[in-house]
Design a protein around this motif. Structure first.
Motif, PDB file in Angstrom:
ATOM      1  N   VAL A  40       0.836  -1.218   0.000  1.00 58.21           N
ATOM      2  CA  VAL A  40       0.000   0.000   0.000  1.00 58.21           C
ATOM      3  C   VAL A  40       0.863   1.258   0.000  1.00 58.21           C
ATOM      4  O   VAL A  40       0.715   2.148  -0.843  1.00 58.21           O
ATOM      5  CB  VAL A  40      -0.949  -0.013   1.212  1.00 58.21           C
ATOM      6  CG1 VAL A  40      -1.717   1.310   1.289  1.00 58.21           C
ATOM      7  CG2 VAL A  40      -1.919  -1.174   1.105  1.00 58.21           C
ATOM      8  N   ASN A  41       1.813   1.308   0.953  1.00 59.96           N
ATOM      9  CA  ASN A  41       2.592   2.531   1.128  1.00 59.96           C
ATOM     10  C   ASN A  41       3.502   2.847  -0.056  1.00 59.96           C
ATOM     11  O   ASN A  41       3.502   3.952  -0.582  1.00 59.96           O
ATOM     12  CB  ASN A  41       3.457   2.437   2.388  1.00 59.96           C
ATOM     13  CG  ASN A  41       2.581   2.439   3.636  1.00 59.96           C
ATOM     14  OD1 ASN A  41       1.395   2.767   3.555  1.00 59.96           O
ATOM     15  ND2 ASN A  41       3.161   2.056   4.753  1.00 59.96           N
ATOM     16  N   ASP A  42       4.301   1.794  -0.463  1.00 60.53           N
ATOM     17  CA  ASP A  42       5.311   2.073  -1.499  1.00 60.53           C
ATOM     18  C   ASP A  42       4.841   1.729  -2.906  1.00 60.53           C
ATOM     19  O   ASP A  42       5.430   2.171  -3.879  1.00 60.53           O
ATOM     20  CB  ASP A  42       6.597   1.285  -1.195  1.00 60.53           C
ATOM     21  CG  ASP A  42       7.131   1.656   0.175  1.00 60.53           C
ATOM     22  OD1 ASP A  42       6.902   2.814   0.594  1.00 60.53           O
ATOM     23  OD2 ASP A  42       7.736   0.778   0.834  1.00 60.53           O
ATOM     24  N   VAL A  44       0.991   1.069  -4.063  1.00 65.70           N
ATOM     25  CA  VAL A  44      -0.262   1.716  -4.470  1.00 65.70           C
ATOM     26  C   VAL A  44      -0.147   3.239  -4.408  1.00 65.70           C
ATOM     27  O   VAL A  44      -0.445   3.954  -5.370  1.00 65.70           O
ATOM     28  CB  VAL A  44      -1.431   1.224  -3.600  1.00 65.70           C
ATOM     29  CG1 VAL A  44      -2.718   1.914  -4.011  1.00 65.70           C
ATOM     30  CG2 VAL A  44      -1.577  -0.291  -3.719  1.00 65.70           C
ATOM     31  N   MET A  45       0.341   3.757  -3.246  1.00 66.07           N
ATOM     32  CA  MET A  45       0.367   5.197  -3.053  1.00 66.07           C
ATOM     33  C   MET A  45       1.310   5.889  -4.045  1.00 66.07           C
ATOM     34  O   MET A  45       1.085   7.007  -4.464  1.00 66.07           O
ATOM     35  CB  MET A  45       0.774   5.544  -1.620  1.00 66.07           C
ATOM     36  CG  MET A  45      -0.189   5.020  -0.550  1.00 66.07           C
ATOM     37  SD  MET A  45      -1.876   5.578  -0.759  1.00 66.07           S
ATOM     38  CE  MET A  45      -1.775   7.137   0.088  1.00 66.07           C
ATOM     39  N   LYS A  46       2.418   5.168  -4.394  1.00 65.92           N
ATOM     40  CA  LYS A  46       3.393   5.801  -5.281  1.00 65.92           C
ATOM     41  C   LYS A  46       3.220   5.342  -6.734  1.00 65.92           C
ATOM     42  O   LYS A  46       3.986   5.725  -7.605  1.00 65.92           O
ATOM     43  CB  LYS A  46       4.804   5.493  -4.805  1.00 65.92           C
ATOM     44  CG  LYS A  46       5.092   6.112  -3.446  1.00 65.92           C
ATOM     45  CD  LYS A  46       6.499   5.798  -2.962  1.00 65.92           C
ATOM     46  CE  LYS A  46       6.693   6.335  -1.561  1.00 65.92           C
ATOM     47  NZ  LYS A  46       7.778   5.684  -0.865  1.00 65.92           N
ATOM     48  N   THR A 262      -2.664   9.901  10.238  1.00 64.33           N
ATOM     49  CA  THR A 262      -2.485   9.664   8.800  1.00 64.33           C
ATOM     50  C   THR A 262      -2.780  10.947   8.016  1.00 64.33           C
ATOM     51  O   THR A 262      -2.084  11.315   7.089  1.00 64.33           O
ATOM     52  CB  THR A 262      -3.449   8.565   8.324  1.00 64.33           C
ATOM     53  OG1 THR A 262      -3.453   7.536   9.282  1.00 64.33           O
ATOM     54  CG2 THR A 262      -3.019   8.015   6.986  1.00 64.33           C
ATOM     55  N   ALA A 268       1.625   6.246   7.528  1.00 63.70           N
ATOM     56  CA  ALA A 268       1.143   5.850   6.203  1.00 63.70           C
ATOM     57  C   ALA A 268      -0.131   5.024   6.341  1.00 63.70           C
ATOM     58  O   ALA A 268      -0.310   4.334   7.348  1.00 63.70           O
ATOM     59  CB  ALA A 268       2.217   5.052   5.485  1.00 63.70           C
ATOM     60  N   ILE A 269      -1.000   5.089   5.320  1.00 60.60           N
ATOM     61  CA  ILE A 269      -2.279   4.370   5.377  1.00 60.60           C
ATOM     62  C   ILE A 269      -2.059   2.864   5.498  1.00 60.60           C
ATOM     63  O   ILE A 269      -2.674   2.169   6.300  1.00 60.60           O
ATOM     64  CB  ILE A 269      -3.115   4.663   4.114  1.00 60.60           C
ATOM     65  CG1 ILE A 269      -3.609   6.102   4.181  1.00 60.60           C
ATOM     66  CG2 ILE A 269      -4.289   3.696   3.999  1.00 60.60           C
ATOM     67  CD1 ILE A 269      -4.572   6.454   3.082  1.00 60.60           C
TER      68      ILE A 269
END
Ligand code: CTP
Ligand code: MG
Length: 579
Positions: A40-42, A44-46, A262, A268-269
């Motif tokens: 998710v953090n590295d 999806v978000m990026k 958050t 981070a989510i």
């Protein structure tokens, strides 16, 4: 309970492998949320597709490793626990075989059955739970706390509130349910024993038309079991919703505090989601630890009952070495002058140790080799008790019993019992053929020997009258024999081994007078030189004995042959006249 652990020894490899494999599974379980967070953090978000793909492969690998670990753990845990249970049951069975009559008086058949089956099962289940769940729960519990702390020390403060709350709730639940489960076990025992008693005596129940009474009795035991079971189930039923409620409250708190963080960019989510998973794992592990504790307390009651049997020493102590005096039974092929002699010297005996009135009081007599001794006396006088001392089914509380001129306590039990044949008052036959029953004490006996013994016991004719003769099945799936037929097969069984001393405890009570007389004649022919003890209710059964002992209230009140006793003993004359 620790005492029983030695039965796990042969399976220590499996018992070690199971927790080790479980460690693998738990580590993989603990990794999953972190991998998820990374996606998710590295990813999806990026918008990093490559990272998502890589992490997904890692997740699948972790899942497969975890699965293998879990399966391996289950396999070894089951192997260890089933092996443990089997060995334990064997040990119990062997122990019960060493029990003397005294111990058998104490443990009824019903409780021994429950102990060997249900109780062993409970402890076996615990071993399995121990090897799988206990390790899993405690590792998940601590591991998840550590992982959560690594993500966010600040958010981990929820543990400071939720753990004590959970703990208090679990404590309250366990302190209520543990005694409840103890009671449940006792109620189940009761159901079992009522059932057992009923089945053993079902014919009496029918004969006395007591089925209605028995139904009520069973219903009551069964209902009590149901009520306690229901109570326990109710307690468990509120367990789940409350746990879920507490858990959801925790999650709401985390979302509330963590959500703000958050928003502000402090967390981070993906990490928040992972954190929630760790908290859920921690609290679930705690519930499962609680359940394990409950299982332990249940199994404790069972293991106590098992250990009670294992720790009961046999009251029958074997002599350390065979005696070397002349006339020892270790050389039965060369009978000495004392071979077959039985002597009681001031014997006292009681069933309960230190109990009030002894059953036998100061009994002394001497039976010379080859003599036939009749024993007469009213019911409950102590006749069976007296003869049971000869093959050492019980030991006297005072005084001594000598066989072949040697104290029975210094003769190895097997030797003693091969020489003292006893037909117990209650004829017991086993499931199997008539032949198997007769040769029970001498499995290698030939057909001729078996027939000769059966003839002497006046059993041959009726056995021949069955279509399958000696191969007739008796017991559960075969023919049912009459009381007198059973008695005669029991006599044949005792005769087969040609014992030097033969005891018939009321063994012809169900046989008609003519047949009984024929058995007596046949016995005399067959057992020349053997010493015979014949307990009887009818004077006619013992009138031609060399000597008759008249027992009253545990004492020998008169002895002599029929003619002498008619002159000297009033008690004997009374019995004679009453018949
Ligand atoms: N008894 C006992 N525990 C046993 C067997 C017997 O306490 N396992 C008691 C009985 O209650 C009885 C006494 O011991 O009071 C003598 O019993 P027993 O020797 O069996 O009497 P018998 O003379 O053999 O009686 P019966 O003719 O009825 O067989
Ligand atoms: Mg008796």
């Amino acid at each position: 309970m620790v005492k029983l652990l030695r039965y796990l020894k042969p399976y220590r490899a499996a018992a070690l492998a199971a927790p080790l494999l479980m460690v693998l599974e738990v580590v993989m379980d603990l990794l999953q949320p972190s991998l998820m967070a990374s996606i998710v953090n590295d990813g999806v978000m990026k918008g990093d597709l490559g990272h998502i793909g890589l992490m997904s492969i890692w997740m699948i690998l972790a899942a497969v490793c975890g699965l293998l670990g879990g399966m391996g753990c289950a396999y070894y845990a089951i192997r260890a626990s089933v092996g443990f249970g089997t060995d334990l049951r064997n040990a119990l069975f062997r122990k019960v075989q060493t029990f003397a009559f005294r111990e058998l008086d104490r443990f009824s058949g019903g409780t021994l059955v429950t102990r060997l089956t249900n109780d062993v099962m409970q402890v076996q289940m615990l071993v399995q739970i121990f090897l799988r769940m206990l390790i899993r729960s405690s590792m998940l519990f601590f591991g998840s706390i550590v992982m959560a702390f690594l993500i966010s020390p600040k958010l981990s403060l929820v543990f400071a509130v939720s753990l004590p709350l959970f703990f208090i709730f679990l404590y309250a639940l366990l302190s209520k349910s543990i005694p409840l489960y103890r009671t449940l076990q006792a109620k189940l025992d009761r159901v079992n024993s009522v059932l057992q008693e009923n089945l053993n005596g079902i014919r009496v129940v029918k004969a006395f038309v007591r089925a209605a009474f028995e139904k009520v009795r069973f219903k009551r035991a069964n209902e009590e079991n149901y009520e306690v079971g229901l109570k326990a189930a109710r307690l468990l039923a509120i367990n789940n919703p409350i746990m879920t409620l507490l858990l959801n409250a925790c999650i709401v708190c985390i979302l509330w505090i963590g959500g703000a963080q958050t928003w502000e960019g402090g967390l981070a989510i993906g990490s928040l989601a992972a954190f929630i998973t760790y908290v859920t794992q921690t609290l679930n592990a705690m519930v499962s630890l609680g359940n394990t504790l409950m299982n332990i307390s249940r199994a404790k009651a069972s293991s106590d009952r098992i250990i009670e049997v294992l720790d009961t020493p046999s009251s029958m102590v074997e002599p350390a070495t065979a005696p070397l005096t002349a006339g020892t039974p270790s050389a039965p092929s060369a009978p000495s002058a004392l071979y077959g002699q039985v002597e009681f010297r001031h014997v006292f005996f009681g069933y309960e140790e230190g109990g009030e009135e002894p059953v036998l009081k100061d009994v002394s007599f001497l039976a010379k080799p080859g003599e036939t001794i009749g024993i007469l006396g009213s019911t409950g006088a102590g006749k069976s008790s007296l003869v049971n001392l000869m093959p050492r089914l019980y030991d006297p509380t005072e005084g001594s019993v000598l066989v072949n001129g040697v104290d029975v306590k210094s003769i190895p039990l097997e030797e003693l019992r091969s020489q003292v044949g006893i037909v117990l008052q209650q004829a017991v036959l086993f499931g199997g053929t008539i032949r198997d029953n007769i040769r029970y004490g001498k499995p290698d006996a030939s057909q001729d020997e078996i027939e000769a013994a059966a003839r002497a016991a006046e059993a041959h004719d009726f056995i021949q009258s069955f279509p399958e003769g000696y191969d007739t099945q008796i017991g559960q799936r075969g023919v049912t024999l009459s009381g007198g037929q059973k008695q005669r097969i029991s006599i044949a069984r005792a005769l087969l081994a040609r014992p030097g001393i033969l005891i018939l405890d009321d063994s012809t009570s169900a046989v008609d007078l003519r047949t009984e007389a024929r058995i007596r004649t046949a016995l005399r022919d067959r057992l020349q030189g053997s010493t015979c003890f014949i307990i009887a209710q009818r004077i006619s059964s013992v009138a031609d004995a060399d000597r008759i002992l008249v027992i009253e209230d545990g004492r020998i009140v008169a002895q002599g042959n029929h003619a002498e006793l008619m002159v000297s003993s009033e008690v004997y004359r009374d019995i004679y006249e009453s018949q």
